[in-house]
Design an enzyme around this catalytic site. Sequence first.
Site, PDB file in Angstrom:
ATOM      1  N   HIS A 147      -8.532   0.702  -3.841  1.00 10.49           N
ATOM      2  CA  HIS A 147      -9.482   0.357  -2.776  1.00 10.49           C
ATOM      3  C   HIS A 147     -10.170   1.650  -2.335  1.00 10.49           C
ATOM      4  O   HIS A 147      -9.552   2.502  -1.698  1.00 10.49           O
ATOM      5  CB  HIS A 147      -8.722  -0.305  -1.619  1.00 10.49           C
ATOM      6  CG  HIS A 147      -9.509  -0.490  -0.376  1.00 10.49           C
ATOM      7  ND1 HIS A 147      -8.907  -0.693   0.851  1.00 10.49           N
ATOM      8  CD2 HIS A 147     -10.844  -0.513  -0.135  1.00 10.49           C
ATOM      9  CE1 HIS A 147      -9.830  -0.823   1.782  1.00 10.49           C
ATOM     10  NE2 HIS A 147     -11.014  -0.707   1.210  1.00 10.49           N
ATOM     11  N   MET A 189     -12.510   3.726  -0.132  1.00 13.95           N
ATOM     12  CA  MET A 189     -13.193   3.854   1.155  1.00 13.95           C
ATOM     13  C   MET A 189     -13.971   5.163   1.107  1.00 13.95           C
ATOM     14  O   MET A 189     -13.598   6.169   1.720  1.00 13.95           O
ATOM     15  CB  MET A 189     -12.165   3.849   2.290  1.00 13.95           C
ATOM     16  CG  MET A 189     -11.497   2.505   2.473  1.00 13.95           C
ATOM     17  SD  MET A 189      -9.982   2.579   3.461  1.00 13.95           S
ATOM     18  CE  MET A 189      -8.755   2.708   2.144  1.00 13.95           C
ATOM     19  N   MET A 218     -11.081  -6.881   5.288  1.00 12.16           N
ATOM     20  CA  MET A 218     -10.297  -5.978   6.126  1.00 12.16           C
ATOM     21  C   MET A 218      -9.998  -6.666   7.452  1.00 12.16           C
ATOM     22  O   MET A 218     -10.913  -7.146   8.130  1.00 12.16           O
ATOM     23  CB  MET A 218     -11.055  -4.670   6.379  1.00 12.16           C
ATOM     24  CG  MET A 218     -11.271  -3.800   5.160  1.00 12.16           C
ATOM     25  SD  MET A 218      -9.726  -3.234   4.379  1.00 12.16           S
ATOM     26  CE  MET A 218      -8.945  -2.329   5.735  1.00 12.16           C
ATOM     27  N   ASP A 224      -6.252  -7.051   4.052  1.00 11.05           N
ATOM     28  CA  ASP A 224      -5.635  -5.738   4.257  1.00 11.05           C
ATOM     29  C   ASP A 224      -5.751  -5.338   5.718  1.00 11.05           C
ATOM     30  O   ASP A 224      -6.853  -5.273   6.264  1.00 11.05           O
ATOM     31  CB  ASP A 224      -6.369  -4.708   3.379  1.00 11.05           C
ATOM     32  CG  ASP A 224      -5.743  -3.315   3.431  1.00 11.05           C
ATOM     33  OD1 ASP A 224      -4.785  -3.108   4.190  1.00 11.05           O
ATOM     34  OD2 ASP A 224      -6.229  -2.440   2.700  1.00 11.05           O
ATOM     35  N   MET A 263      -9.435   7.430   0.426  1.00  2.40           N
ATOM     36  CA  MET A 263     -10.340   7.735   1.539  1.00  2.40           C
ATOM     37  C   MET A 263     -10.935   9.126   1.346  1.00  2.40           C
ATOM     38  O   MET A 263     -10.234  10.048   0.938  1.00  2.40           O
ATOM     39  CB  MET A 263      -9.579   7.701   2.862  1.00  2.40           C
ATOM     40  CG  MET A 263      -8.777   6.449   3.099  1.00  2.40           C
ATOM     41  SD  MET A 263      -7.850   6.570   4.649  1.00  2.40           S
ATOM     42  CE  MET A 263      -6.740   5.168   4.477  1.00  2.40           C
ATOM     43  N   SER A 269       0.845  -1.199   0.000  1.00  2.00           N
ATOM     44  CA  SER A 269       0.000   0.000   0.000  1.00  2.00           C
ATOM     45  C   SER A 269       0.878   1.246   0.000  1.00  2.00           C
ATOM     46  O   SER A 269       1.660   1.458   0.928  1.00  2.00           O
ATOM     47  CB  SER A 269      -0.894   0.011   1.235  1.00  2.00           C
ATOM     48  OG  SER A 269      -1.500   1.282   1.378  1.00  2.00           O
ATOM     49  N   HIS A 279      -1.105  -1.240  -4.360  1.00  2.00           N
ATOM     50  CA  HIS A 279      -2.386  -0.995  -3.697  1.00  2.00           C
ATOM     51  C   HIS A 279      -2.563   0.500  -3.416  1.00  2.00           C
ATOM     52  O   HIS A 279      -1.685   1.142  -2.834  1.00  2.00           O
ATOM     53  CB  HIS A 279      -2.448  -1.777  -2.390  1.00  2.00           C
ATOM     54  CG  HIS A 279      -3.803  -1.835  -1.772  1.00  2.00           C
ATOM     55  ND1 HIS A 279      -4.800  -2.680  -2.227  1.00  2.00           N
ATOM     56  CD2 HIS A 279      -4.343  -1.140  -0.743  1.00  2.00           C
ATOM     57  CE1 HIS A 279      -5.891  -2.508  -1.500  1.00  2.00           C
ATOM     58  NE2 HIS A 279      -5.639  -1.580  -0.584  1.00  2.00           N
TER      59      HIS A 279
END
Length: 217
Positions: free
Chosen positions: A65, A67, A137, A175, A36, A8, A32
């Site tokens: 990813h 969020m 997660m 993750d 957010m 990440s 990754h």
Amino acid sequence: MQLRIAPSILSADFGNLARDIRMLNASADIIHLDIMDGSFVPNLSFGFPVIESVAKEAAIPMDAHFMVVHPERWVERTAALGVQMMSFHLEAARNEAEDILADIRAKGMKAGLVINPDIPVEDLYPFIGKADYFLIMSVFAGFGGQKFIEDSIPRIAALKAELDKAGNDAPIEVDGGVGTANAARLRDAGASILVAGSSVFKAENPAEAISALRNPR
């Protein structure tokens, strides 16, 4: 099955991001990207300008990813940047999850579905065959450096058993708090993609750390 490692970049050195991406190109399997919005999760991370910068250097697949509260708004723009994998939280989509998965696929990306530790793993089962991969997660989304939640292991095993029962080979990605101390157990439970931040970028030799995660003992 050999593990694929997806460091990440949230833990990378943003002052030397191009250097870090080149290191990942040579040693990792996937890059990754944690996006957010400060609403679905309390923190903000980075947006499309950073993804664009990563895309210019990336020679291995990018895994975004999201969020965020409205993941459906970002599918087209994400695909346009050359991202190969896009995942979003079931909690953020609920009744629209199937449509968003289909849209991601229609734009040429692999579609992933994510759940936080407080969402029953059984909530993912209806999406087997509709998602290309699943992300469990093992900490709560939104913060780096959290301690691994041990209950994640049986959740991964349960999802893997359900996938096997359906004859489906969708990868399970994990993750949060991932490192050499738990990589072997995650693999044995059924995970095939490990996201790692601190355990890679805070290591003295990140490339060696990635190799150790890929082949845990």
